[in-house]
Design an enzyme around this catalytic site. Structure first.
Site, PDB file in Angstrom:
ATOM      1  N   TYR A  12      30.136  26.348  33.704  1.00 46.76           N
ATOM      2  CA  TYR A  12      30.870  26.882  34.720  1.00 46.76           C
ATOM      3  C   TYR A  12      30.952  25.938  35.887  1.00 46.76           C
ATOM      4  CZ  TYR A  12      32.705  28.760  39.089  1.00 46.76           C
ATOM      5  OH  TYR A  12      33.526  28.733  40.076  1.00 46.76           O
ATOM      6  N   CYS A  23      45.754  47.251  43.404  1.00 53.50           N
ATOM      7  CA  CYS A  23      47.051  46.850  42.159  1.00 53.50           C
ATOM      8  C   CYS A  23      48.288  46.744  43.111  1.00 53.50           C
ATOM      9  CB  CYS A  23      46.990  47.887  41.452  1.00 53.50           C
ATOM     10  SG  CYS A  23      45.619  48.036  40.060  1.00 53.50           S
ATOM     11  N   GLU A  26      29.760  25.949  45.228  1.00 49.54           N
ATOM     12  CA  GLU A  26      29.574  26.443  43.865  1.00 49.54           C
ATOM     13  C   GLU A  26      28.213  27.026  43.650  1.00 49.54           C
ATOM     14  OE1 GLU A  26      32.022  27.375  42.083  1.00 49.54           O
ATOM     15  OE2 GLU A  26      33.667  26.452  42.980  1.00 49.54           O
ATOM     16  N   ASP A  47      34.822  32.133  35.521  1.00 49.31           N
ATOM     17  CA  ASP A  47      33.762  32.831  36.319  1.00 49.31           C
ATOM     18  C   ASP A  47      34.257  34.241  36.128  1.00 49.31           C
ATOM     19  OD1 ASP A  47      35.997  33.395  38.176  1.00 49.31           O
ATOM     20  OD2 ASP A  47      34.634  33.073  39.886  1.00 49.31           O
ATOM     21  N   CYS A  94      51.084  43.591  33.897  1.00 48.61           N
ATOM     22  CA  CYS A  94      49.473  43.862  33.635  1.00 48.61           C
ATOM     23  C   CYS A  94      49.170  44.951  32.422  1.00 48.61           C
ATOM     24  CB  CYS A  94      48.907  44.521  34.935  1.00 48.61           C
ATOM     25  SG  CYS A  94      47.059  44.635  34.602  1.00 48.61           S
ATOM     26  N   CYS A 137      49.324  43.197  43.911  1.00 45.31           N
ATOM     27  CA  CYS A 137      49.185  42.288  42.818  1.00 45.31           C
ATOM     28  C   CYS A 137      50.470  41.688  42.396  1.00 45.31           C
ATOM     29  CB  CYS A 137      48.538  43.078  41.593  1.00 45.31           C
ATOM     30  SG  CYS A 137      48.369  41.765  40.185  1.00 45.31           S
ATOM     31  N   CYS A 189      42.225  41.801  42.349  1.00 45.30           N
ATOM     32  CA  CYS A 189      41.741  42.579  40.979  1.00 45.30           C
ATOM     33  C   CYS A 189      40.242  42.618  40.837  1.00 45.30           C
ATOM     34  CB  CYS A 189      42.284  41.747  39.824  1.00 45.30           C
ATOM     35  SG  CYS A 189      42.222  42.377  38.315  1.00 45.30           S
TER      36      CYS A 189
END
Length: 313
Positions: free
Chosen positions: A122, A202, A39, A140, A211, A205, A195
């Protein structure tokens, strides 16, 4: 939770189950320390650059105790070219805090994780969720972008995290703990590989027909995103100086850092020349060179004594 949110959960987590990248910090045998290291390293740094450094880091320091015993300069050296090397110092400080305050074990709760140096909202939420399976609202840039497009219809999230975005993320988080962890990981992955900020895929997706951004005709962003310059900046010079210090076996003379040799040789790719030559081929003004070195010392990324400049001890 309304039916729309439940449908988003079902589709996105289902997509993740069949399309998630095989990343070592997701393996069943991952450790909380490995998740924390990932992270920190992944902040503003692509996965492809993090993977080899993360693997080398965990091989050398499989536990926080191992890193805590080393000088902070070794953490900076091992950081390599990931950028933003102050993260290496923070991770080193976090390792020492884990040893001193938590018996060498990465703390498992959000409030405890926040006590570690360099760990913010975060990172604390992500480690609690992904290392310990806790229900936390992880937010995030990738998650914010999916939320912005799928729910609010904006091309991009706000330039900085807003209270409204946090409320939206919290409202979308499944009530079930196991489902919440899967949701966080799935939305983050969707934002990272499908995305994306530029040229979103797209057609791949799983929620294309749900969306809000697509339904609105894919409007342009409501603000102009500003990219970060690199060439000619203090960051570039600092990075080149850090490369010199990382490659050196001992202190480097100040004049070698600040003043170019008389002959820099024939032009070559920076990767094919020694770090000192690469530094001076930037042809940075003397004032900028001195400012960059002073900044490294002030940030404790470098130390200077009578013998010269080196990584911190």
């Amino acid at each position: 939770m309304d039916s729309q949110a439940e449908e988003l959960h079902r589709r996105i987590t289902g997509w993740f189950a069949g399309n998630a990248r095989d990343l070592p910090w997701r393996d069943a045998d991952r450790t909380p320390w490995g998740v924390l290291v990932s992270e920190i390293m992944l902040q503003q740094t692509p996965v492809v650059r993090v993977l080899p450094v993360w693997a080398a880091w965990l091989q050398r320091w499989p536990t926080p105790a191992g890193l805590a015993l080393e000088p902070s300069g070794e953490a900076v050296r091992a950081w390599g070219r990931l950028g933003y090397p102050r993260r290496a110092l923070r991770l080193h400080a976090a390792a020492k805090a884990i040893v001193d305050e938590f018996g060498g074990e990465v703390p498992s709760t959000y409030p405890e994780l926040l006590r570690l140096p360099g760990v913010g909202d975060y990172t604390a939420a992500a480690v609690a969720a992904f290392a310990f399976g806790r229900r936390e609202t992880v937010v995030d840039t990738n998650i914010r972008r999916v939320h912005a497009r799928a729910v609010t219809g904006n091309a991009l999230p706000s330039p900085s995290l807003t209270a409204a975005e946090m409320r939206l993320a919290a409202s979308l988080l499944p009530a079930d703990t196991t489902d919440s962890v899967a949701w966080n990981a799935s939305v983050m992955e969707l934002g990272a590989v499908v995305c994306t900020a530029r040229s979103p895929k797209c057609g791949q997706c799983p929620i294309l027909d749900r969306c809000a951004w697509v339904a609105a005709g894919r409007p342009e962003p409501h603000y102009t995103a500003k990219g970060q310059a690199w060439a000619g900046t203090d960051r570039q010079v600092r990075g080149a100086m850090m490369a010199v210090l990382r490659s050196a076996d001992g202190p480097v003379r100040r004049d070698l850092l600040l003043h170019a040799p008389v002959d820099l040789g024939s032009p070559q790719l920076a990767a094919e020349v020694d770090p000192v030559t690469a530094l001076h081929r930037l042809q940075a003004p003397q004032e900028q060179m001195e400012r960059a070195l002073a900044g490294l010392i002030a940030d404790r990324l470098a130390a200077e004594d009578a013998n010269g400049v080196s990584l911190p001890l």
